[in-house]
Design an enzyme around this catalytic site. Structure first.
Site, PDB file in Angstrom:
ATOM      1  N   GLY A  99       0.819  -1.205   0.000  1.00  0.00           N
ATOM      2  CA  GLY A  99       0.000   0.000   0.000  1.00  0.00           C
ATOM      3  C   GLY A  99       0.856   1.259   0.000  1.00  0.00           C
TER       4      GLY A  99
ATOM      5  N   GLU B 209       7.446  -4.093   7.539  1.00  0.00           N
ATOM      6  CA  GLU B 209       6.805  -3.028   8.324  1.00  0.00           C
ATOM      7  C   GLU B 209       7.583  -2.559   9.536  1.00  0.00           C
ATOM      8  OE1 GLU B 209       3.676  -4.782   5.776  1.00  0.00           O
ATOM      9  OE2 GLU B 209       5.264  -5.611   7.039  1.00  0.00           O
TER      10      GLU B 209
ATOM     11  N   GLY C 108       1.069  -4.857   1.945  1.00  0.00           N
ATOM     12  CA  GLY C 108      -0.331  -5.014   1.604  1.00  0.00           C
ATOM     13  C   GLY C 108      -0.571  -5.948   0.438  1.00  0.00           C
TER      14      GLY C 108
ATOM     15  N   ASP D 230       0.715  -6.358   9.127  1.00  0.00           N
ATOM     16  CA  ASP D 230      -0.737  -6.286   9.275  1.00  0.00           C
ATOM     17  C   ASP D 230      -1.405  -7.108   8.161  1.00  0.00           C
ATOM     18  OD1 ASP D 230       0.101  -4.546   7.283  1.00  0.00           O
ATOM     19  OD2 ASP D 230      -1.388  -3.016   7.715  1.00  0.00           O
TER      20      ASP D 230
END
Length: 346
Positions: free
Chosen positions: A34, A106, A83, A114
């Site tokens: 993302g 991350e 993502g 996530d």
């Protein structure tokens, strides 16, 4: 793109003319993740809730994919990071190639793995998921297949033939689709220096209770046997946000005993706290140092692991202290007859 994908997946699920979904990238990469820099920009322009709303839609898409009634075939040709893993790892079939590169980087950005990563990383062999999630290590296609992140390995030269065969399928039967992919699959060579060949060391070290204990165990391993892989692993951990490391380890550990919906709901709480920036501003600092200014020299706060207490970590897993904000609302799947592999994730 997230909104468009969600709309398409929901529409295709009830479309009798659709038997399966093939997901692939447009270009040399599948998906590099993302646009977190854009999220930071939106937060600074508006407020943290605008960034959190992006993650809400993304996590709902991840949940729909994880519980989808029709087979999803993701062709992971090229880079698949962050993502990008959320829209692939929850699907039924994940096809790696010799050009595949997996990573969840991350912790170097002040975030945490996530998109349901606490679910799929925690289910890798041994403590390989903790290793991958905390260090942001890159894996190639052969390593992805070996650890289970990929279900198949198909040479890039055969992808067009595979797609052609899949387009001719007149069934949603996973066994039939798997057999077709098998026809083009091969067993790749796992390189001698692969991290997956170090699973014994990884299990000894990354099974430890705390990040501090993991680092101590790695340093002891390095003292016993000077090894570049161990040295690089230690360096990766020491460069990452200390807060990110601690909340990531707890998240993956909790994911071992939770369903995918529980993992996404918990991760949404965590990401809301990160976006709000009250507990720590490491996410904004990481984006500045890695993505914006690109000096690659983030100033984490707190700067050391020992300065982060259990109480500080606990706050990331609590509900937001905001009467106008609620936990993630996942869509009901009770109207669908879910396949066995989807039911197992609940």
């Amino acid at each position: 793109m997230i909104s468009r994908l969600l709309d398409l997946f929901l529409a295709y699920e009830v479309d009798p003319n659709v038997n399966l979904i093939i997901l692939k990238g447009n270009g040399r990469a599948f998906c590099a993740g993302g646009d977190v820099a854009a999220v930071v920009h939106d937060i600074r322009k508006a407020n943290w809730k605008s960034g959190a709303q992006f993650f809400s839609k993304e996590f709902i898409l991840n949940y729909v994919m994880a519980t989808y009634t029709k087979p999803q075939v993701s062709i992971l040709n090229g880079i698949v990071m962050g993502g990008g893993n959320g829209v692939t790892m929850h699907g039924r079939f994940r096809v790696a190639t010799e050009t595949s590169v997996f990573a969840m980087p991350e912790t170097a950005l002040g975030l945490f793995p996530d998109v349901g990563a606490s679910y799929f990383l925690s289910r890798l062999p041994g403590f390989f998921g903790e290793y991958v999630g905390l260090t942001g290590a890159r894996l190639d296609g052969a390593e992805m297949l070996a650890c289970g992140l990929a279900t198949h390995f198909v040479p890039a030269t055969k992808l067009s033939l595979l797609e052609e065969a899949l387009h001719k399928v007149d069934s949603s039967d996973s066994a039939i689709i798997s057999a077709i992919i098998d026809c083009y699959s091969q067993q790749p060579y796992l390189k001698d220096q692969s991290a997956y060949r170090r699973l014994d060391v990884i299990d000894r070290c990354f099974s430890r209770k705390t990040v501090e204990d993991i680092l101590s165990a790695l340093e002891k391993e390095y003292m016993d046997k000077a090894d570049d892989w161990i040295k690089n692993t230690i360096q990766s951990l020491k460069k990452a946000s200390p807060t990110s490391l601690k909340i990531s380890l707890r998240s993956i550990r909790e994911g071992r005993i939770q369903g995918v919906g529980q993992c996404l709901t918990r991760e949404f709480r965590m990401v809301c706290h990160v976006m709000e920036g009250k507990l720590s501003k490491d996410f904004f600092e990481g984006c500045r140092a890695i993505l914006l200014d690109k000096d690659r020299n983030p100033k984490w706060e707190p700067a050391r692991l020992e300065l982060i207490s259990e109480g500080m970590v606990e706050q990331y897993f609590s509900r937001m202290d905001d009467e106008e904000w609620d936990d993630l609302k996942l869509p009901s799947r009770s109207n669908f007859v879910l396949p066995g592999h989807a039911i197992a994730k609940l």
